[in-house]
Design a protein around this motif. Sequence first.
Motif, mmCIF file in Angstrom:
data_model
loop_
_atom_site.group_PDB
_atom_site.id
_atom_site.type_symbol
_atom_site.label_atom_id
_atom_site.label_comp_id
_atom_site.label_asym_id
_atom_site.label_seq_id
_atom_site.Cartn_x
_atom_site.Cartn_y
_atom_site.Cartn_z
ATOM 1 N N ALA A 159 0.844 -1.209 0.000
ATOM 2 C CA ALA A 159 0.000 0.000 0.000
ATOM 3 C C ALA A 159 0.878 1.258 0.000
ATOM 4 O O ALA A 159 0.529 2.270 -0.617
ATOM 5 C CB ALA A 159 -0.913 -0.007 1.216
ATOM 6 N N LEU A 160 2.013 1.168 0.682
ATOM 7 C CA LEU A 160 2.935 2.320 0.700
ATOM 8 C C LEU A 160 3.511 2.560 -0.700
ATOM 9 O O LEU A 160 3.623 3.710 -1.143
ATOM 10 C CB LEU A 160 4.061 2.063 1.712
ATOM 11 C CG LEU A 160 4.996 3.247 2.005
ATOM 12 C CD1 LEU A 160 4.232 4.424 2.594
ATOM 13 C CD2 LEU A 160 6.117 2.830 2.945
ATOM 14 N N ASP A 193 -5.771 0.191 2.926
ATOM 15 C CA ASP A 193 -4.854 -0.109 4.034
ATOM 16 C C ASP A 193 -5.185 0.866 5.168
ATOM 17 O O ASP A 193 -5.254 2.088 4.950
ATOM 18 C CB ASP A 193 -3.414 0.093 3.557
ATOM 19 C CG ASP A 193 -2.413 -0.087 4.693
ATOM 20 O OD1 ASP A 193 -2.772 -0.722 5.714
ATOM 21 O OD2 ASP A 193 -1.284 0.414 4.558
ATOM 22 N N THR A 232 0.961 4.205 -2.626
ATOM 23 C CA THR A 232 0.867 5.613 -2.209
ATOM 24 C C THR A 232 1.915 6.449 -2.936
ATOM 25 O O THR A 232 1.620 7.546 -3.430
ATOM 26 C CB THR A 232 1.071 5.732 -0.682
ATOM 27 O OG1 THR A 232 0.123 4.908 -0.024
ATOM 28 C CG2 THR A 232 0.913 7.159 -0.210
ATOM 29 N N THR A 285 -3.007 4.019 5.871
ATOM 30 C CA THR A 285 -3.245 5.223 5.059
ATOM 31 C C THR A 285 -4.467 5.982 5.572
ATOM 32 O O THR A 285 -4.406 7.199 5.780
ATOM 33 C CB THR A 285 -3.483 4.831 3.579
ATOM 34 O OG1 THR A 285 -2.506 3.895 3.187
ATOM 35 C CG2 THR A 285 -3.426 6.041 2.684
ATOM 36 N N ALA A 299 -4.110 2.059 -2.013
ATOM 37 C CA ALA A 299 -3.547 2.766 -0.857
ATOM 38 C C ALA A 299 -4.593 2.957 0.240
ATOM 39 O O ALA A 299 -4.287 2.851 1.431
ATOM 40 C CB ALA A 299 -2.999 4.109 -1.305
#
Lengths: 245, 166
Positions: free
Chosen positions: A22-23, A121, A26, A124, A118
Amino acid sequence: MPHISLAAEIVTRLAGLPISNALITTWLVMGILIILSYLSTRSMTMVPGRIQSVAEMLVGGLYDFFGTVTGTYVNDVFPLVASLFLFILAANWVGLLPGVGTVGFFHGEEFTPLLRGATADLNTTVALALFAMIAIQYYGFKTSGMHYGKRFFNVGNPIYFFLGILELVSELSKVISFAFRLFGNIFAGEVLLAVMAFLMPFVVPLPFLTMELFVGFIQALVFSMLTAVFLTVAVSHGKEVHHNG
Amino acid sequence: MEKLGIEPSLLLAQIVNFAIIVVVLTKLLYKPVLGMLEKRKKEIEEGLAITERMRAEAEKLGGRREKLIAEARSEARVILEDAKKQGHDAEREIVANAQKEAAEIIEKAKREAAATHEALSGDIRAEAINLAATMAKRLVAGILSPADQHKLIAKHLVDLGKAKGV
């Protein structure tokens, strides 16, 4: 069965810090937003081109829209609420792109997707909710100084004291509601799409994909709009406290 | 928390990421676009103000033009009236002169006719006297002496002249 995990998967570690899929998404979303912003404003002219027109329509429209909610404070809060809207919208829609959640690698039997929506998650969504809440309190204190604190801590009257506790709980619950509303909607959408694609891979997922595009837009709007409303309430409360002395 | 996947380092990273997004988008997108919109709005407002000013000026000039045209029309009307009046006067004068001249010509013609009539009457009278004298001379030639004839004739002629007022 499709791969479904509530938590984002750790893809790798950088200097001991975990890097989740997810990072990575992002960063991808950040890159897209920054590149599009740069391209749309690098050579601005009085007679706008196509990209500039879209940027002007989008930013101008958001400015007017949030201006109706925040009134005279629009210039102060616009960068925050507009960024919330654009970031969440882009993150939601990037999460629907082919390859997100499906392209990855195997650790033995376990599949780890390289990219994950993103906003699917909690890190986030909680981060966004915390950022929004801190900003709301900041603007409250900025408008009326320490008087704003009386909203939460008022020992002058037992009723006000309990109301203050309720306000405090309410503010904390806003973080949770913000974070879980966005996460729940987007994660549920991704699960739905994954299940539909697993059951009937062709054509059938299309209406659901369209619906998820709409849900992504609505969730971005709800998050940014609620932030704008809470900001206005905080600022108005601060002003009221300030006037009453 | 672990089951939900919330990890402090990732949470912090996402907060930092979003802070970067806010700062970069403010610098790269919002400020330039809103600045441009504001600039365009000002230019449009200025343009509209200039247009309004020009329109007002054009209206003013139009009013002045209308006034000048009205004045010119009025002057033209006055000039035309004067010209007509002068024309009528001149016409009347010419007609009067012509009538006067015609009257003079008629008068002169009448006078000349009268003079001619007078002259002819004198001639006819003299001729008649001569004729009468000749006739009388022939009639009385046998009765009277030449001297008596002459006296008688002279006496009759004088009487005749008195009777005719000559």
